[in-house]
Design a protein around this motif. Structure first.
Motif, PDB file in Angstrom:
ATOM      1  N   LEU A  56    -149.245 -29.886  69.497  1.00 41.85           N
ATOM      2  CA  LEU A  56    -150.018 -29.376  68.365  1.00 41.85           C
ATOM      3  C   LEU A  56    -150.947 -28.217  68.713  1.00 41.85           C
ATOM      4  CD1 LEU A  56    -150.969 -32.656  66.438  1.00 41.85           C
ATOM      5  CD2 LEU A  56    -149.105 -31.050  66.017  1.00 41.85           C
ATOM      6  N   VAL A  57    -151.526 -28.233  69.910  1.00 42.29           N
ATOM      7  CA  VAL A  57    -152.470 -27.161  70.257  1.00 42.29           C
ATOM      8  C   VAL A  57    -151.801 -25.783  70.221  1.00 42.29           C
ATOM      9  CG1 VAL A  57    -153.808 -26.176  72.167  1.00 42.29           C
ATOM     10  CG2 VAL A  57    -154.135 -28.567  71.511  1.00 42.29           C
ATOM     11  N   PRO A  58    -150.624 -25.594  70.861  1.00 44.47           N
ATOM     12  CA  PRO A  58    -149.989 -24.259  70.760  1.00 44.47           C
ATOM     13  C   PRO A  58    -149.612 -23.893  69.333  1.00 44.47           C
ATOM     14  CG  PRO A  58    -149.024 -25.541  72.542  1.00 44.47           C
ATOM     15  CD  PRO A  58    -149.865 -26.485  71.749  1.00 44.47           C
ATOM     16  N   LEU A  59    -149.074 -24.861  68.582  1.00 39.89           N
ATOM     17  CA  LEU A  59    -148.634 -24.580  67.212  1.00 39.89           C
ATOM     18  C   LEU A  59    -149.810 -24.138  66.338  1.00 39.89           C
ATOM     19  CD1 LEU A  59    -146.522 -24.647  64.948  1.00 39.89           C
ATOM     20  CD2 LEU A  59    -147.031 -27.088  64.655  1.00 39.89           C
ATOM     21  N   ILE A  60    -150.874 -24.936  66.321  1.00 39.29           N
ATOM     22  CA  ILE A  60    -152.014 -24.627  65.445  1.00 39.29           C
ATOM     23  C   ILE A  60    -152.730 -23.362  65.907  1.00 39.29           C
ATOM     24  CG2 ILE A  60    -154.212 -25.488  64.576  1.00 39.29           C
ATOM     25  CD1 ILE A  60    -153.092 -28.321  64.868  1.00 39.29           C
ATOM     26  N   SER A  61    -152.906 -23.219  67.217  1.00 37.53           N
ATOM     27  CA  SER A  61    -153.636 -22.048  67.717  1.00 37.53           C
ATOM     28  C   SER A  61    -152.884 -20.759  67.419  1.00 37.53           C
ATOM     29  CB  SER A  61    -153.858 -22.184  69.228  1.00 37.53           C
ATOM     30  OG  SER A  61    -154.633 -23.328  69.522  1.00 37.53           O
ATOM     31  N   LEU A  62    -151.566 -20.777  67.613  1.00 40.57           N
ATOM     32  CA  LEU A  62    -150.782 -19.575  67.351  1.00 40.57           C
ATOM     33  C   LEU A  62    -150.778 -19.217  65.862  1.00 40.57           C
ATOM     34  CD1 LEU A  62    -147.732 -20.164  69.728  1.00 40.57           C
ATOM     35  CD2 LEU A  62    -149.282 -18.219  69.800  1.00 40.57           C
ATOM     36  N   VAL A 136    -158.009 -24.504  77.831  1.00 39.00           N
ATOM     37  CA  VAL A 136    -157.329 -23.334  78.405  1.00 39.00           C
ATOM     38  C   VAL A 136    -156.099 -22.976  77.577  1.00 39.00           C
ATOM     39  CG1 VAL A 136    -156.033 -22.482  80.399  1.00 39.00           C
ATOM     40  CG2 VAL A 136    -158.157 -23.754  80.741  1.00 39.00           C
ATOM     41  N   LEU A 137    -155.347 -24.001  77.167  1.00 35.48           N
ATOM     42  CA  LEU A 137    -154.153 -23.754  76.351  1.00 35.48           C
ATOM     43  C   LEU A 137    -154.536 -23.168  74.990  1.00 35.48           C
ATOM     44  CD1 LEU A 137    -151.087 -24.016  76.220  1.00 35.48           C
ATOM     45  CD2 LEU A 137    -151.376 -26.347  75.339  1.00 35.48           C
ATOM     46  N   THR A 138    -155.625 -23.665  74.406  1.00 37.25           N
ATOM     47  CA  THR A 138    -156.088 -23.125  73.120  1.00 37.25           C
ATOM     48  C   THR A 138    -156.429 -21.642  73.248  1.00 37.25           C
ATOM     49  OG1 THR A 138    -157.008 -25.274  72.462  1.00 37.25           O
ATOM     50  CG2 THR A 138    -157.845 -23.334  71.318  1.00 37.25           C
ATOM     51  N   LEU A 139    -157.221 -21.293  74.262  1.00 38.90           N
ATOM     52  CA  LEU A 139    -157.630 -19.895  74.440  1.00 38.90           C
ATOM     53  C   LEU A 139    -156.432 -18.991  74.745  1.00 38.90           C
ATOM     54  CD1 LEU A 139    -160.909 -20.483  76.492  1.00 38.90           C
ATOM     55  CD2 LEU A 139    -160.724 -19.765  74.101  1.00 38.90           C
ATOM     56  N   THR A 140    -155.479 -19.513  75.542  1.00 38.73           N
ATOM     57  CA  THR A 140    -154.282 -18.732  75.850  1.00 38.73           C
ATOM     58  C   THR A 140    -153.485 -18.434  74.582  1.00 38.73           C
ATOM     59  OG1 THR A 140    -154.131 -19.703  78.061  1.00 38.73           O
ATOM     60  CG2 THR A 140    -152.129 -18.716  77.176  1.00 38.73           C
ATOM     61  N   CYS A 141    -153.283 -19.460  73.769  1.00 38.20           N
ATOM     62  CA  CYS A 141    -152.490 -19.274  72.536  1.00 38.20           C
ATOM     63  C   CYS A 141    -153.221 -18.390  71.529  1.00 38.20           C
ATOM     64  CB  CYS A 141    -152.164 -20.638  71.920  1.00 38.20           C
ATOM     65  SG  CYS A 141    -151.033 -21.629  72.914  1.00 38.20           S
ATOM     66  N   ILE A 142    -154.551 -18.493  71.464  1.00 34.19           N
ATOM     67  CA  ILE A 142    -155.311 -17.608  70.577  1.00 34.19           C
ATOM     68  C   ILE A 142    -155.145 -16.150  71.021  1.00 34.19           C
ATOM     69  CG2 ILE A 142    -157.651 -16.900  69.955  1.00 34.19           C
ATOM     70  CD1 ILE A 142    -156.742 -19.248  68.343  1.00 34.19           C
ATOM     71  N   SER A 143    -155.175 -15.917  72.325  1.00 37.22           N
ATOM     72  CA  SER A 143    -154.989 -14.552  72.839  1.00 37.22           C
ATOM     73  C   SER A 143    -153.595 -14.032  72.490  1.00 37.22           C
ATOM     74  CB  SER A 143    -155.188 -14.531  74.358  1.00 37.22           C
ATOM     75  OG  SER A 143    -156.512 -14.894  74.689  1.00 37.22           O
ATOM     76  N   TRP A 166    -143.936 -20.544  69.732  1.00 39.86           N
ATOM     77  CA  TRP A 166    -144.258 -21.973  69.893  1.00 39.86           C
ATOM     78  C   TRP A 166    -142.984 -22.779  70.147  1.00 39.86           C
ATOM     79  CZ3 TRP A 166    -142.456 -25.807  66.473  1.00 39.86           C
ATOM     80  CH2 TRP A 166    -142.856 -27.093  66.813  1.00 39.86           C
ATOM     81  N   LEU A 167    -141.941 -22.517  69.361  1.00 37.11           N
ATOM     82  CA  LEU A 167    -140.688 -23.254  69.534  1.00 37.11           C
ATOM     83  C   LEU A 167    -140.098 -23.004  70.923  1.00 37.11           C
ATOM     84  CD1 LEU A 167    -138.651 -25.044  67.985  1.00 37.11           C
ATOM     85  CD2 LEU A 167    -137.404 -22.954  67.414  1.00 37.11           C
ATOM     86  N   ALA A 168    -140.170 -21.759  71.373  1.00 36.14           N
ATOM     87  CA  ALA A 168    -139.588 -21.409  72.673  1.00 36.14           C
ATOM     88  C   ALA A 168    -140.321 -22.101  73.814  1.00 36.14           C
ATOM     89  CB  ALA A 168    -139.627 -19.888  72.862  1.00 36.14           C
ATOM     90  N   TYR A 169    -141.655 -22.052  73.788  1.00 30.45           N
ATOM     91  CA  TYR A 169    -142.417 -22.586  74.914  1.00 30.45           C
ATOM     92  C   TYR A 169    -142.598 -24.098  74.847  1.00 30.45           C
ATOM     93  CZ  TYR A 169    -143.493 -18.049  76.864  1.00 30.45           C
ATOM     94  OH  TYR A 169    -143.380 -16.825  77.465  1.00 30.45           O
ATOM     95  N   ALA A 170    -142.693 -24.671  73.655  1.00 28.36           N
ATOM     96  CA  ALA A 170    -142.964 -26.111  73.545  1.00 28.36           C
ATOM     97  C   ALA A 170    -141.694 -26.945  73.497  1.00 28.36           C
ATOM     98  CB  ALA A 170    -143.818 -26.381  72.294  1.00 28.36           C
TER      99      ALA A 170
END
Length: 263
Positions: A56-62, A136-143, A166-170
Motif C-alpha cells: 500500500l505505501v508505494p501505491l498510495i504514495s505514487l 524511507v519507502l514513502t519518501l522514495t515513492c513521493i520523489s 507500482w505494478l512493476a516494482y510491487a
C-alpha cells in the motif's frame, strides 16, 4: 522565515485539508488495529504489516504524489511569476508533501501499538524498523511521483505511469525474478540475483525487514540468497547504500527537471 519554510507551511496546510491524507492515516490506523485484534497482539501482526506496508505505501504514495502535484500546478506557476528561486520552491513543494505523508503513515501504525502497549524490547525494535523503512519507502515513492508529474504534463498519462511503476516494482518484479530462477536453475546465478534485487527498492526493504523479523522461511529462493548475504553484516551496508541511492536518484531527477521546465 525563509522561502522554503513559507512554501512548506502552505503545502502542509493544503495537505492537511486534503481527504487523501486523512484517508491515508485512517487506512493504516484501522488496518493496524484490525491486525492487532485479530492476531492477539502477537508477532503475527507485525509480520502481516510488512505485506501491508510493501503493497500500500508505494501505491498510495505514487498516486497521491502525482495527483497532488498536478493539482498544485497553478500554484507553482503563480509562484514562478514572483521573485522566488526555483530550487527553494522545489524544496518547499517536496517537503510539503513528503513530510505529511510520512507522518500520517508513522502515526497510523504507531498509535494502535501505543495505546494497546505490551510490546517487549525485541518487538519494539522490529516496530521501529518497520516504521523507519516504511518512511524511507514513502519518501522514495513521493520523489518518484514528483519526478513523473514534472516530466509528464498530461495528467492521465502521469497517473497511468505511476500505477505502472507500482505494478512493476510491487508485483511484476518478483514474478520476473521467480521465472528467471526457474529457467536458470542450473546456472550459478546467486550473485547476479543479489545485484538484480538491489534494482528494486521495494524488494530491498522486504528482504531487510524479513531479516530483522527473523522470518527467513517466508522468503523463498531470493530470500535464502540474501540471508547468506546478510550473515556477515556487509549485506546491511549494501542495502543501506542501495536505499540511499533510490532515495537520492528520483529526487535529483525531479529537481533537475523542475529547474529546467518551461511551465
Amino acid at each position: 522565515m525563509n522561502t522554503v519554510q513559507t512554501i512548506f507551511r502552505f503545502q502542509v496546510g493544503d495537505a492537511l485539508r486534503s481527504r487523501w491524507l486523512i484517508l491515508h492515516f485512517l487506512l493504516f490506523l484501522l488496518l493496524t488495529e484490525g491486525l492487532l485484534l485479530a492476531s492477539g497482539f502477537s508477532d503475527k501482526a507485525l509480520v502481516s504489516l510488512i505485506n501491508v506496508v510493501l503493497l500500500l505505501v508505494p501505491l498510495i504514495s505514487l498516486v497521491f504524489g502525482v495527483i497532488h502535484q498536478y493539482n498544485a500546478r497553478e500554484f507553482v506557476e503563480l509562484l514562478l511569476t514572483q521573485p522566488v528561486r526555483r530550487r527553494d520552491l522545489f524544496a518547499g513543494l517536496l517537503a510539503g508533501i513528503g513530510v505529511p505523508m510520512t507522518l500520517s503513515f508513522v502515526l497510523g501504525i504507531f498509535l494502535p501499538f501505543a495505546w494497546h502497549g505490551g510490546l517487549d524490547p525485541v518487538q519494539g525494535s522490529r516496530l521501529f524498523a518497520l516504521l523507519g523503512l516504511g518512511s524511507v519507502l514513502t519518501l522514495t515513492c513521493i520523489s518518484v511521483a514528483v519526478a513523473v508529474s514534472i516530466r509528464q504534463t498530461d495528467r492521465i498519462r502521469g497517473i497511468g505511469l505511476a500505477l505502472f511503476l507500482w505494478l512493476a516494482y510491487a508485483v511484476l518484479f518478483d514474478g520476473a525474478i521467480m521465472l528467471s530462477v526457474v529457467l536458470l536453475d542450473h546456472w550459478p546465478i546467486e550473485k547476479a540475483m543479489i545485484v538484480v534485487m538491489l534494482m528494486n527498492p521495494v524488494d530491498i526493504i522486504r528482504l531487510v525487514l524479513l531479516q530483522v523479523f527473523d522470518a527467513a522461511a517466508m522468503m523463498g529462493y531470493t530470500g535464502a540468497v540474501f540471508t547468506r548475504f546478510f550473515e556477515d553484516g556487509m549485506g546491511y551496508a549494501v542495502a543501506a547504500t542501495a536505499l540511499s541511492f533510490w532515495l537520492i536518484l528520483p529526487t535529483w531527477l525531479a529537481r533537475h527537471a523542475f529547474l529546467r521546465k518551461d511551465f
